[in-house]
Design a protein around this motif. Structure first.
Motif, PDB file in Angstrom:
ATOM      1  N   ALA A   1      -3.712   1.400  -3.909  1.00  0.00           N
ATOM      2  CA  ALA A   1      -4.515   0.461  -4.664  1.00  0.00           C
ATOM      3  C   ALA A   1      -4.330  -0.940  -4.104  1.00  0.00           C
ATOM      4  O   ALA A   1      -3.217  -1.384  -3.873  1.00  0.00           O
ATOM      5  N   GLN A   2      -5.443  -1.629  -3.880  1.00  0.00           N
ATOM      6  CA  GLN A   2      -5.385  -2.973  -3.338  1.00  0.00           C
ATOM      7  C   GLN A   2      -6.503  -3.814  -3.930  1.00  0.00           C
ATOM      8  O   GLN A   2      -7.543  -3.300  -4.332  1.00  0.00           O
ATOM      9  N   CYS A   3      -6.291  -5.126  -3.932  1.00  0.00           N
ATOM     10  CA  CYS A   3      -7.349  -6.035  -4.347  1.00  0.00           C
ATOM     11  C   CYS A   3      -8.363  -6.157  -3.212  1.00  0.00           C
ATOM     12  O   CYS A   3      -8.148  -5.666  -2.101  1.00  0.00           O
ATOM     13  N   ALA A   4      -9.468  -6.836  -3.458  1.00  0.00           N
ATOM     14  CA  ALA A   4     -10.535  -6.930  -2.459  1.00  0.00           C
ATOM     15  C   ALA A   4     -10.075  -7.660  -1.201  1.00  0.00           C
ATOM     16  O   ALA A   4     -10.410  -7.253  -0.081  1.00  0.00           O
TER      17      ALA A   4
ATOM     18  N   THR B   1      -0.535  -2.847   7.975  1.00  0.00           N
ATOM     19  CA  THR B   1      -1.189  -2.323   6.781  1.00  0.00           C
ATOM     20  C   THR B   1      -0.281  -1.373   6.005  1.00  0.00           C
ATOM     21  O   THR B   1      -0.373  -1.292   4.789  1.00  0.00           O
ATOM     22  N   LYS B   2       0.605  -0.668   6.682  1.00  0.00           N
ATOM     23  CA  LYS B   2       1.557   0.202   5.972  1.00  0.00           C
ATOM     24  C   LYS B   2       2.488  -0.625   5.109  1.00  0.00           C
ATOM     25  O   LYS B   2       2.803  -0.257   3.981  1.00  0.00           O
ATOM     26  N   GLY B   3       2.919  -1.752   5.625  1.00  0.00           N
ATOM     27  CA  GLY B   3       3.759  -2.655   4.848  1.00  0.00           C
ATOM     28  C   GLY B   3       3.014  -3.242   3.666  1.00  0.00           C
ATOM     29  O   GLY B   3       3.584  -3.415   2.580  1.00  0.00           O
ATOM     30  N   LEU B   4       1.744  -3.528   3.845  1.00  0.00           N
ATOM     31  CA  LEU B   4       0.920  -4.051   2.758  1.00  0.00           C
ATOM     32  C   LEU B   4       0.785  -3.016   1.646  1.00  0.00           C
ATOM     33  O   LEU B   4       0.946  -3.341   0.463  1.00  0.00           O
ATOM     34  N   ASN B   5       0.519  -1.784   2.011  1.00  0.00           N
ATOM     35  CA  ASN B   5       0.406  -0.721   1.008  1.00  0.00           C
ATOM     36  C   ASN B   5       1.732  -0.492   0.292  1.00  0.00           C
ATOM     37  O   ASN B   5       1.771  -0.303  -0.918  1.00  0.00           O
ATOM     38  N   SER B   6       2.821  -0.523   1.019  1.00  0.00           N
ATOM     39  CA  SER B   6       4.140  -0.344   0.399  1.00  0.00           C
ATOM     40  C   SER B   6       4.450  -1.478  -0.569  1.00  0.00           C
ATOM     41  O   SER B   6       5.022  -1.251  -1.636  1.00  0.00           O
ATOM     42  N   GLY B   7       4.068  -2.689  -0.221  1.00  0.00           N
ATOM     43  CA  GLY B   7       4.284  -3.831  -1.107  1.00  0.00           C
ATOM     44  C   GLY B   7       3.494  -3.719  -2.392  1.00  0.00           C
ATOM     45  O   GLY B   7       3.985  -4.048  -3.476  1.00  0.00           O
TER      46      GLY B   7
ATOM     47  N   ILE C   1       2.481  -0.919  -3.832  1.00  0.00           N
ATOM     48  CA  ILE C   1       3.096   0.141  -4.629  1.00  0.00           C
ATOM     49  C   ILE C   1       4.394  -0.347  -5.265  1.00  0.00           C
ATOM     50  O   ILE C   1       4.693  -0.045  -6.428  1.00  0.00           O
ATOM     51  N   TYR C   2       5.166  -1.136  -4.538  1.00  0.00           N
ATOM     52  CA  TYR C   2       6.411  -1.701  -5.070  1.00  0.00           C
ATOM     53  C   TYR C   2       6.117  -2.605  -6.266  1.00  0.00           C
ATOM     54  O   TYR C   2       6.779  -2.522  -7.293  1.00  0.00           O
ATOM     55  N   LEU C   3       5.119  -3.467  -6.136  1.00  0.00           N
ATOM     56  CA  LEU C   3       4.762  -4.358  -7.237  1.00  0.00           C
ATOM     57  C   LEU C   3       4.217  -3.580  -8.439  1.00  0.00           C
ATOM     58  O   LEU C   3       4.372  -3.994  -9.577  1.00  0.00           O
TER      59      LEU C   3
ATOM     60  N   ILE D   1       7.311  -1.797 -10.654  1.00  0.00           N
ATOM     61  CA  ILE D   1       8.197  -2.595 -11.504  1.00  0.00           C
ATOM     62  C   ILE D   1       7.753  -2.588 -12.969  1.00  0.00           C
ATOM     63  O   ILE D   1       8.587  -2.344 -13.857  1.00  0.00           O
ATOM     64  N   PRO D   2       6.476  -2.830 -13.299  1.00  0.00           N
ATOM     65  CA  PRO D   2       6.092  -2.775 -14.722  1.00  0.00           C
ATOM     66  C   PRO D   2       6.312  -1.401 -15.346  1.00  0.00           C
ATOM     67  O   PRO D   2       6.705  -1.302 -16.513  1.00  0.00           O
ATOM     68  N   PHE D   3       6.072  -0.341 -14.588  1.00  0.00           N
ATOM     69  CA  PHE D   3       6.292   0.997 -15.126  1.00  0.00           C
ATOM     70  C   PHE D   3       7.768   1.233 -15.424  1.00  0.00           C
ATOM     71  O   PHE D   3       8.122   1.833 -16.440  1.00  0.00           O
ATOM     72  N   LEU D   4       8.645   0.769 -14.556  1.00  0.00           N
ATOM     73  CA  LEU D   4      10.078   0.913 -14.798  1.00  0.00           C
ATOM     74  C   LEU D   4      10.522   0.110 -16.015  1.00  0.00           C
ATOM     75  O   LEU D   4      11.336   0.579 -16.820  1.00  0.00           O
ATOM     76  N   LEU D   5       9.998  -1.094 -16.165  1.00  0.00           N
ATOM     77  CA  LEU D   5      10.361  -1.919 -17.312  1.00  0.00           C
ATOM     78  C   LEU D   5       9.893  -1.286 -18.622  1.00  0.00           C
ATOM     79  O   LEU D   5      10.646  -1.231 -19.598  1.00  0.00           O
TER      80      LEU D   5
END
Length: 75
Positions: free
Chosen positions: A23-26, A43-49, A51-53, A56-60
């Motif tokens: 999932a990414q913004c436009a 782009t792999k790093g962008l996708n990983s970032g 997913i990481y962001l 965090i809300p799901f874990l909280l």
């Protein structure tokens, strides 16, 4: 006990048959597409970032839910 087992079974099946979502913004999508066309591997790093962001809300929320459930059951 049956409800807990059924819930765990459904959750485990959902995790086993989940799809890979990126999932990414436009703006991120446009940058990622340009990176793929130019042979850039960032782009792999962008996708990983992203997913990481998202994680965090799901874990909280799950942590708050577990604490609430334990306190509710203790009464």
């Amino acid at each position: 006990m049956k409800k807990i087992f059924a819930t765990l079974l459904i959750l485990s099946l959902c995790f086993c048959f989940s799809f890979n979502a990126s999932a990414q913004c436009a703006m991120c999508t446009a940058n990622a597409e340009m990176g793929v066309k130019n042979g850039n591997t960032q782009t792999k790093g962008l996708n990983s970032g992203v997913i990481y962001l998202l994680a965090i809300p799901f874990l909280l929320v799950s942590t708050v839910g577990v604490v609430w459930y334990r306190n509710y059951r203790a009464k």
